[in-house]
Scaffold this motif. Structure first.
Motif, short mmCIF file in Angstrom:
data_model
loop_
_atom_site.label_atom_id
_atom_site.label_comp_id
_atom_site.label_asym_id
_atom_site.label_seq_id
_atom_site.Cartn_x
_atom_site.Cartn_y
_atom_site.Cartn_z
N GLY A 50 11.47 -58.92 -21.77
CA GLY A 50 10.69 -59.88 -22.53
C GLY A 50 11.29 -60.04 -23.90
O GLY A 50 12.14 -59.25 -24.32
N THR A 63 0.02 -67.45 -17.81
CA THR A 63 1.23 -67.69 -17.02
C THR A 63 1.31 -69.17 -16.70
O THR A 63 0.29 -69.87 -16.65
CB THR A 63 1.22 -66.88 -15.71
N VAL A 88 2.80 -62.36 -22.97
CA VAL A 88 2.18 -61.04 -22.90
C VAL A 88 1.87 -60.57 -24.31
O VAL A 88 2.65 -60.83 -25.25
CB VAL A 88 3.12 -60.03 -22.19
N ALA A 128 5.67 -66.98 -19.14
CA ALA A 128 4.40 -66.28 -19.37
C ALA A 128 4.42 -65.67 -20.75
O ALA A 128 5.48 -65.46 -21.35
CB ALA A 128 4.19 -65.19 -18.31
N VAL A 148 5.39 -61.35 -14.14
CA VAL A 148 4.04 -60.85 -14.42
C VAL A 148 2.94 -61.57 -13.65
O VAL A 148 1.77 -61.18 -13.73
CB VAL A 148 3.72 -60.93 -15.93
N TYR A 205 7.50 -66.05 -15.63
CA TYR A 205 6.30 -66.15 -14.81
C TYR A 205 6.37 -65.18 -13.63
O TYR A 205 5.43 -64.45 -13.34
CB TYR A 205 6.15 -67.59 -14.31
N VAL A 238 0.34 -54.32 -17.05
CA VAL A 238 1.70 -54.49 -17.52
C VAL A 238 1.98 -53.41 -18.55
O VAL A 238 1.16 -53.16 -19.44
CB VAL A 238 1.90 -55.88 -18.18
N LYS A 274 -1.28 -57.05 -22.10
CA LYS A 274 -2.22 -57.99 -21.51
C LYS A 274 -1.51 -59.32 -21.30
O LYS A 274 -0.90 -59.86 -22.22
CB LYS A 274 -3.43 -58.19 -22.43
N VAL A 275 -1.60 -59.83 -20.09
CA VAL A 275 -1.02 -61.13 -19.79
C VAL A 275 -1.97 -62.21 -20.30
O VAL A 275 -3.05 -62.41 -19.76
CB VAL A 275 -0.76 -61.29 -18.29
N THR A 306 8.06 -64.01 -21.59
CA THR A 306 8.74 -63.45 -20.44
C THR A 306 8.68 -64.46 -19.31
O THR A 306 8.21 -65.59 -19.49
CB THR A 306 8.12 -62.09 -20.04
#
Length: 280
Positions: free
Chosen positions: A9, A48, A57, A55, A25, A22, A31, A44-45, A20
């Motif tokens: 990332g 996405t 994070v 995505a 994650v 898709y 994660v 925490k995502v 990062t």
């Protein structure tokens, strides 16, 4: 019975925000982010986006060193050498790769087709998916979304990647403008090029079909029309049409120039929000 996926990332904001890929994650329950200082953090995502392949994070960490983003710098040129950079200490995470094409569209792993990608010669090392492509000044010019099985690496240009990240932070999801057609590239008969495309023998985007709920069929566009311009800009392929739409948010009115039976027409269409699975 879940699997563990390892990748990279790019820290783009010092308050713990990372860009990062898709695929890295998507669907993840948890994660874990490992930083250069050897510490690990729960991530925490935040969002996405399969349409762009990206995505965002977040980790609970302040004052992170951030990567310089080459958003206002000159765009890389085909033939330039760049570095694909991952974050795994267990592999050779640096790879010198040459930019071989821009504005490439690729279907990765049978998923939704991604448009406007940078193509880099050579496959990047394992673990670099979601990592950075950097130029000779050390600035990030792209986010890697596929390390390639065809001896190529693909990355999302950083300007577009940052726009997607800003959307996710603001709305919780990316907002893509939708015209509502499924099209193919069309090359006119060169003997009639002056009539067909106002003196240009370039390819045009052809409207193959459209959804009844989309903006295009509600206008005067029909299947088989050749789209040759948007808001005064020439469109010579479906990829160019997609990239031009990225300059417009949903709700914008755009003027479309198109050809039908050798006659030229103009129509104004209001763009709506594109949903996953929608075509152009």
């Amino acid at each position: 019975g879940g699997s563990i996926v390892v990748g990279s990332g790019v820290v783009f904001r010092s308050d713990g925000l990372l860009l990062t890929s898709y695929d890295l994650v998507a669907g993840a329950n948890t994660v874990t982010v490992s930083l250069d200082d050897g510490t690990t953090h729960a991530g925490k995502v935040l969002g996405t986006d399969s349409i762009s392949g990206l995505a965002v994070v977040h980790i609970d960490h302040l004052d992170l060193p951030t990567a310089p983003l080459a958003i206002v710098m000159p765009a890389p040129e085909i033939g330039d050498y760049t570095v694909a950079l991952g974050g795994l200490a267990s592999v050779d995470s640096l790879s010198l790769v040459r930019l071989s094409a821009t504005a490439v569209d690729v279907a990765l792993d049978g998923s939704q087709r991604l448009h406007g990608l940078m193509q880099l010669d050579g496959g990047a090392p394992a673990g670099t998916s979601g990592g950075a492509v950097i130029d000779d000044a050390g600035a990030v010019i792209g986010i890697i979304v596929d390390v390639g099985t065809d001896n190529a690496t693909y990355a999302v240009p950083i300007g577009y990647a940052r726009k997607i990240a800003d959307d996710i932070l603001r709305y919780g999801e990316a907002k893509h403008a939708w015209l509502g057609i499924k099209g193919v590239d069309h090359t006119p008969d060169l003997t009639r090029s002056a009539t067909v495309s106002s003196g240009s023998d370039a390819a045009a985007a052809r409207n193959a079909s459209g959804s009844e709920r989309s903006p295009a069929p509600r206008s005067s566009l029909r299947t088989g029309d050749h789209i040759v311009g948007i808001d005064g800009k020439e469109v010579v392929s479906m990829t160019e049409l997609v990239l031009e739409l990225r300059n417009h948010p949903p709700g914008d009115d755009i003027e479309i120039r198109f050809l039908r039976d050798d006659a030229a027409f103009r129509v104004t269409v209001e763009l709506v929000v594109r949903q996953v699975g929608d075509t152009t």
